[in-house]
Design an enzyme around this catalytic site. Structure first.
Site, PDB file in Angstrom:
ATOM      1  N   ASP A  60       0.860  -1.189   0.000  1.00 57.95           N
ATOM      2  CA  ASP A  60       0.000   0.000   0.000  1.00 57.95           C
ATOM      3  C   ASP A  60       0.898   1.242   0.000  1.00 57.95           C
ATOM      4  OD1 ASP A  60      -1.694   2.131   0.832  1.00 57.95           O
ATOM      5  OD2 ASP A  60      -3.043   0.688   1.774  1.00 57.95           O
ATOM      6  N   GLU A  84      -7.022   6.154  -6.193  1.00 59.52           N
ATOM      7  CA  GLU A  84      -8.459   5.985  -6.348  1.00 59.52           C
ATOM      8  C   GLU A  84      -8.807   6.848  -7.552  1.00 59.52           C
ATOM      9  OE1 GLU A  84     -10.598   4.047  -4.918  1.00 59.52           O
ATOM     10  OE2 GLU A  84      -9.217   3.201  -3.432  1.00 59.52           O
ATOM     11  N   THR A 125      -3.827  13.991 -13.971  1.00 59.70           N
ATOM     12  CA  THR A 125      -4.997  13.989 -14.852  1.00 59.70           C
ATOM     13  C   THR A 125      -5.361  15.405 -15.304  1.00 59.70           C
ATOM     14  OG1 THR A 125      -7.381  13.616 -14.859  1.00 59.70           O
ATOM     15  CG2 THR A 125      -6.397  13.991 -12.716  1.00 59.70           C
ATOM     16  N   ASP A 126      -6.006  15.496 -16.454  1.00 57.29           N
ATOM     17  CA  ASP A 126      -6.476  16.812 -16.917  1.00 57.29           C
ATOM     18  C   ASP A 126      -7.561  17.377 -16.001  1.00 57.29           C
ATOM     19  OD1 ASP A 126      -8.584  15.119 -17.618  1.00 57.29           O
ATOM     20  OD2 ASP A 126      -8.730  15.808 -19.693  1.00 57.29           O
ATOM     21  N   GLU A 127      -8.179  16.504 -15.168  1.00 56.41           N
ATOM     22  CA  GLU A 127      -9.281  16.989 -14.323  1.00 56.41           C
ATOM     23  C   GLU A 127      -8.824  18.004 -13.287  1.00 56.41           C
ATOM     24  OE1 GLU A 127     -12.210  14.300 -12.955  1.00 56.41           O
ATOM     25  OE2 GLU A 127     -12.137  13.071 -14.764  1.00 56.41           O
ATOM     26  N   TYR A 150     -12.214  13.739  -6.194  1.00 58.01           N
ATOM     27  CA  TYR A 150     -11.145  13.019  -6.917  1.00 58.01           C
ATOM     28  C   TYR A 150     -10.108  14.006  -7.463  1.00 58.01           C
ATOM     29  CZ  TYR A 150      -8.781  11.063 -11.003  1.00 58.01           C
ATOM     30  OH  TYR A 150      -7.838  10.718 -11.941  1.00 58.01           O
ATOM     31  N   LYS A 154      -6.096  14.702  -6.560  1.00 55.05           N
ATOM     32  CA  LYS A 154      -5.004  14.606  -7.545  1.00 55.05           C
ATOM     33  C   LYS A 154      -4.233  15.937  -7.618  1.00 55.05           C
ATOM     34  CE  LYS A 154      -4.185  11.604 -10.038  1.00 55.05           C
ATOM     35  NZ  LYS A 154      -3.309  10.402  -9.894  1.00 55.05           N
TER      36      LYS A 154
END
Ligand code: NAD
Ligand code: DAU
Length: 337
Positions: A60, A84, A125-127, A150, A154
């Site tokens: 983990d 996640e 991520t692009d988010e 989320y 990130k």
């Protein structure tokens, strides 16, 4: 010879990345470090399990001692895919997202620093850039404006990576990619969920008006981008990757229905995802220019191959340990509009 610690290698993108590297570079060994959440599946790498340059370690990324022990196995570089990754789950419970995506990244960064790794790659991520209007693109200079738990987790991880590079000189780079599709994607995400539902003549839940736009890229093109960032990325830099392939969710759904020969009556408009980002679109010119990266797969070809892969791999789908994705949308913002 490089020994890569690839975290989250039993997930969708990590497993494609490991298979790609083992097949293309004899000078690379891979330690796949994954704690096998619901999204982690050893079957994703069943074909390389006995490969002489591959090793699986169950661990983990939030566990400092487990991470340190893995680093001591001769690791030269770290590629962090572990996360996640599903927006809908982060809206139900953000706890695991903060734990793995933020604290896990911090633990990895500390261990990478102690271990003196040559390169640390954070797969983001692009988010993290938030949502676009009808025009424009995300560049690496776009301010961070995450909208979901989320993407907030990130973005938090990205800031830690940048701080470790700046403060401690950790040779770290960040990649930010748009929506991936391809084989081995967990069937809670749009394309595999819709394909696996449609082959069973089951309905597909389109959130809201279906006019949200996503920029689709084949997973192997993302993998070669992460590889390029690892090999040639400059510490402290961010590299965007995208498919230059914008589709509304409704258009994509209609394409899937047509390719599978299914009727439009299988579409179910359900309540929208809370805080749903309207449009993502990536400007990936920097990666093309500075890393020499280029996409290889067209959407038409990649989508057809992906559909055929899910049709041909019914046993992979049947073997997924949790089946909650089958009824997932019925349990949340899901009542018909
Ligand atoms: P995934 O959910 O399919 O896989 C995640 C993997 O991480 C699983 O194998 C899981 O077991 C493992 N994992 C989770 N928590 C862990 C922990 N605490 N310790 C060790 N392992 C753990 O995700 P994915 O779609 O393959 O995404 C991989 C990465 O790429 C993520 O960081 C995600 O944010 C990023 N990303 C995904 C996309 C996309 O379209 N899927 C696009 C851009 C970026
Ligand atoms: O942009 C990169 C991101 O892409 C990654 O960082 C995430 O890890 C990955 O999950 C993905 O996020 P999205 O939320 O865009 O992907 P998802 O497949 O969940 O949804 C794609 C779009 O389709 C989104 O606008 C929501 C919509 N949707 C999704 C599902 C699962 C539906 O309309 N119905 C659905 O059942």
């Amino acid at each position: 010879m490089s020994t890569l610690l690839v975290t989250g290698g039993c997930g969708f993108i990590g497993s494609n990345f490991i298979r790609h590297l083992l097949a293309t570079d004899r000078a690379v060994s891979v330690i796949n470090f994954d704690c096998l959440t619901y999204a982690g599946n050893l079957a994703n790498l069943a074909d390389v399990v006995d490969h002489p340059r591959y090793r699986f370690v169950k661990g983990d990324i939030t566990d400092r001692e487990q991470v340190r022990a893995a680093l001591r196995l001769g690791v030269t570089d770290v590629i962090n895919f572990a996360a996640e990754s599903h927006v809908d789950r982060s809206i139900q419970d953000s706890g695991p997202f903060v734990r793995t995506n933020v604290i896990g990244t911090q633990v990895l960064l500390d261990a990478a620093r102690e271990g003196g790794v040559k390169k640390y790659v954070q797969v983001s991520t692009d988010e993290v850039y938030g949502s676009l209007g009808a025009d424009g693109f995300f560049t690496e200079a776009t301010p961070l404006h995450p909208n979901s738990p989320y993407s907030a987790s990130k973005a938090g991880a990205d800031l830690l990576v940048q701080a470790y590079e700046h403060t401690f000189g950790l040779p770290a780079v960040i990649t930010r990619c748009s929506n991936n599709y391809g084989p081995y994607q967990f069937p809670e995400k749009l394309i595999p969920l819709f394909v696996t539902n449609l082959v069973r003549d089951e309905p597909v839940p389109v959130y809201g008006d279906g006019q949200q736009v996503r920029d689709w890229i084949h997973v192997l093109d993302h993998c070669t981008g992460v590889e390029a960032a690892w090999r040639r990325g400059k510490p402290g830099e961010v590299y965007n990757f995208g498919g230059r392939c914008e589709k509304t969710n409704l258009d994509l759904t209609l394409t899937l229905l047509d390719l599978l020969g299914k009727p439009r009556t299988l579409i179910r408009y359900v309540k929208d995802r809370p805080g749903h980002d309207r449009r993502y679109a990536i400007d990936c010119a920097k990666a093309e220019r500075e890393l020499g990266w280029a996409r290889q797969t067209t959407f038409d070809q990649g989508l057809l191959e992906t559909i055929n892969w899910y049709k041909a791999n019914a046993t992979w789908i049947a073997g997924i340990k949790t089946k909650d994705y089958l009824t997932y949308y019925e349990n949340q913002y899901d009542r018909l509009q």
